[in-house]
Design a protein around this motif. Structure first.
Motif: not given
Length: 249
Positions: A18-21, A43-46
């Motif tokens: 999901g993060r990769g997408i 929060k990190e991905t955001f």
């Protein structure tokens, strides 16, 4: 910038596929709502996503239908529309068939199949307006019948079933519904490799490309294609992004 100005929801996007997408779509110009229950990873991905475009972080349990409705409303309120829905989140347990219980099915369907169904229904009016794209997730576990994956395989094949129905019903509305069945090197797989190197090596040897997919470069870029205008004449399909492991006929 193939997704410039588009707005998308990606469930289970704090980490892994999901993060990769989410990152792949953000780098193509899309505004993405990161939906997950893991606030720290979210929060990190955001923060990373906001380097490329405007995002929205939503920490909610999507196994609760009311939360799904609220998420769609929140996204549309912030961005004014919805163009892309990616149903990636899913939790399950592995057990032999004879050891699988109704609780296994409740977990797998409750976190994967039912949220996918609820998000599709809640998003339909907005996707009809935008002639949008739905990207759901299946697995070789269901297609190939992998051992110990009874509840997971059942939920993933159910997702493929409703995706084909929606593709037929929503085609006249200009909505495309497709499915990705991936193999990827996620944090969970990396942990498994460290504890089960022999099993990991055996799996790699069954993949023609002899590697696992990258969540962003392989799975994410495929999702970008399916979310873009380049895929306008593709719907109701299962796309195997697995290095050639399974060849659908």
């Amino acid at each position: 910038m193939r997704l410039q100005g588009k707005v998308g929801i990606v469930t289970g996007s704090a980490s892994g596929i999901g993060r990769g997408i989410a990152l792949a779509m953000a780098k193509e110009g899309a505004n993405i709502a990161i939906v997950d229950v893991n606030e720290e990873k979210g929060k990190e991905t955001f923060a990373e996503l906001n380097q490329y475009t405007e995002g929205l972080l939503v920490i909610k349990d999507i196994s609760i239908k009311e939360n799904v409705d609220e998420i769609v409303t929140e996204v549309v309120k912030k961005f004014g529309k919805l163009d892309i829905l990616v149903n990636n989140a899913h939790v399950s347990r592995q057990d032999l068939f004879v050891e699988t219980t109704l609780e296994h099915f409740d977990l797998s369907f409750g976190t994967g199949f039912y949220p996918t169904f609820h998000f599709m229904k809640a998003s339909y009016p907005e996707l009809k307006e935008s002639r949008g794209k739905v990207i759901n997730f299946a697995s070789g576990a269901g297609i190939d019948g992998q051992v110990t994956q009874t509840s997971y395989a059942a939920a993933k094949e159910a997702i493929r079933g409703i995706s084909r129905v929606a593709a037929n019903e929503w085609g006249p509305d200009g909505i495309n519904v497709n499915v990705i069945a991936p193999i990827a090197l996620t944090p969970g797989v990396e942990q498994w490799r460290q504890s089960s190197q022999d099993l990991y090596d055996a799996m790699i040897n069954k993949i023609p490309h002899r590697r696992l997919g990258d969540p962003e470069q392989d799975i994410g870029r495929t999702a970008v294609f399916l979310a873009s205008n380049d895929s306008d004449y593709i719907t109701g399909q299962t796309i195997m992004v697995d290095g050639g492991t399974i060849k659908l006929r």
